[in-house]
Design an enzyme around this catalytic site. Structure first.
Site, PDB file in Angstrom:
ATOM      1  CB  CYS A 134     -29.411 -35.729 -22.807  1.00  7.76           C
ATOM      2  SG  CYS A 134     -28.922 -34.008 -22.721  1.00  7.76           S
ATOM      3  CB  CYS A 161     -25.892 -32.192 -19.499  1.00  4.43           C
ATOM      4  SG  CYS A 161     -27.605 -32.716 -19.337  1.00  4.43           S
ATOM      5  CD  GLU A 176     -26.033 -38.520 -21.071  1.00  6.45           C
ATOM      6  OE1 GLU A 176     -26.809 -38.083 -21.970  1.00  6.45           O
ATOM      7  OE2 GLU A 176     -24.963 -37.978 -20.783  1.00  6.45           O
ATOM      8  CD  GLU A 194     -29.668 -31.809 -31.386  1.00 10.23           C
ATOM      9  OE1 GLU A 194     -29.797 -31.293 -32.522  1.00 10.23           O
ATOM     10  OE2 GLU A 194     -28.603 -31.768 -30.736  1.00 10.23           O
ATOM     11  CB  CYS A 218     -27.955 -36.454 -18.077  1.00  6.26           C
ATOM     12  SG  CYS A 218     -28.837 -36.230 -19.632  1.00  6.26           S
ATOM     13  CG  ASN A 232     -27.968 -36.523 -29.234  1.00  4.56           C
ATOM     14  OD1 ASN A 232     -27.628 -37.546 -29.816  1.00  4.56           O
ATOM     15  ND2 ASN A 232     -27.467 -35.348 -29.528  1.00  4.56           N
TER      16      ASN A 232
HETATM   17  N1  THU Z   1     -26.213 -34.157 -25.050  1.00  2.00           N
HETATM   18  C1  THU Z   1     -26.505 -35.413 -24.592  1.00  2.00           C
HETATM   19  O1  THU Z   1     -27.190 -36.200 -25.257  1.00  2.00           O
HETATM   20  N2  THU Z   1     -26.013 -35.781 -23.386  1.00  2.00           N
HETATM   21  C2  THU Z   1     -25.242 -34.982 -22.589  1.00  2.00           C
HETATM   22  O2  THU Z   1     -24.978 -35.340 -21.464  1.00  2.00           O
HETATM   23  C3  THU Z   1     -24.711 -33.731 -23.123  1.00  2.00           C
HETATM   24  C4  THU Z   1     -25.429 -33.197 -24.321  1.00  2.00           C
HETATM   25  C5  THU Z   1     -26.766 -33.747 -26.341  1.00  2.00           C
HETATM   26  C6  THU Z   1     -27.822 -32.687 -26.271  1.00  2.00           C
HETATM   27  C7  THU Z   1     -27.762 -32.081 -27.643  1.00  2.00           C
HETATM   28  O3  THU Z   1     -28.571 -32.862 -28.520  1.00  2.00           O
HETATM   29  C8  THU Z   1     -26.312 -32.243 -28.054  1.00  2.00           C
HETATM   30  O4  THU Z   1     -25.759 -33.204 -27.162  1.00  2.00           O
HETATM   31  C9  THU Z   1     -25.509 -30.967 -27.974  1.00  2.00           C
HETATM   32  O5  THU Z   1     -25.652 -30.366 -26.740  1.00  2.00           O
END
Ligand code: THU
Length: 145
Positions: free
Chosen positions: A53, A95, A55, A44, A98, A42
Site C-alpha cells: 500500500c 487499510c 502508506e 502491486e 497500514c 501503491n
Molecule cells: N491501497 C493502498 O495503497 N492503501 C490503502 O490504505 C488501501 C488500499 C491499495 C492496495 C491496492 O493496490 C489498491 O489500493 C486496491 O486495494
C-alpha cells in the site's frame, strides 16, 4: 505546509502508482517535523498478495532515511485510475495493515498522528487521529521500545 499542500503531494505520488490489477491508485504523503515531505504510492504485484500500500511504501521510505520517528502528519488520497488522473468521490482511509504500520511511527515519535483522508475528486477530506482509526493499538511500547 498546509493540509491541502500535503494532500496535493499525495495526489502527485499517486500518479506513479503501479496498480495494473486493481486500477485503483493511492498516494500517501508524510509531513516530517522539519517540513520535509516523504511520499509513496501503491506498488502491486502479479502475485496479488504481495502488493504494498501507498502508506506502507511512504513509511518504509521515511525509515530508510532514518526519519521514522519524525513523522508528524499524513495525507492519503486514492481513486480509480483513468488515463491521466484519479477518479472517485469517496475518501480513502488507510487499510488495517497500514494503520498498524502508521502506529510504529506514531509511537516511536510520541505523536497521535493526524491523517487527512481525501477523495480523488478533491471534494472531501476527513481528518482522523490514528487513535480513532486504531484504538487500543499494540505497538513498540508493549515491547518496551
Ligand atoms: N491501497 C493502498 O495503497 N492503501 C490503502 O490504505 C488501501 C488500499 C491499495 C492496495 C491496492 O493496490 C489498491 O489500493 C486496491 O486495494
Amino acid at each position: 505546509m498546509s493540509r491541502d499542500e500535503l494532500i496535493e503531494a499525495a495526489r502527485q505520488a499517486a500518479a506513479h502508482a503501479h496498480a495494473p490489477y486493481s486500477r485503483f491508485g493511492v498516494g500517501a504523503a508524510l509531513l516530517l517535523t522539519d517540513g520535509t515531505v516523504v511520499a509513496g504510492c501503491n506498488f502491486e504485484n502479479a502475485s496479488y498478495g504481495l502488493s504494498l500500500c501507498a502508506e506502507t511504501v511512504a513509511l518504509a521510505t521515511a525509515n530508510a532515511q532514518g526519519r521514522l520517528r519524525d513523522v508528524a502528519e499524513v495525507a492519503v488520497i486514492g481513486g480509480a485510475l483513468t488515463d491521466a488522473d484519479l477518479a472517485g468521490t469517496d475518501t480513502v482511509t488507510p487499510c488495517g495493515r497500514c494503520r498498524q504500520v502508521l502506529n510504529e511511527a506514531a509511537q516511536l515519535g510520541g505523536r497521535d498522528l493526524a491523517i487527512h483522508c481525501a477523495s480523488a475528486d478533491g471534494a472531501r477530506v476527513e481528518t482522523f487521529r490514528l487513535s480513532e482509526l486504531l484504538p487500543h493499538a499494540f505497538g513498540p511500547a508493549n515491547l518496551g521500545v
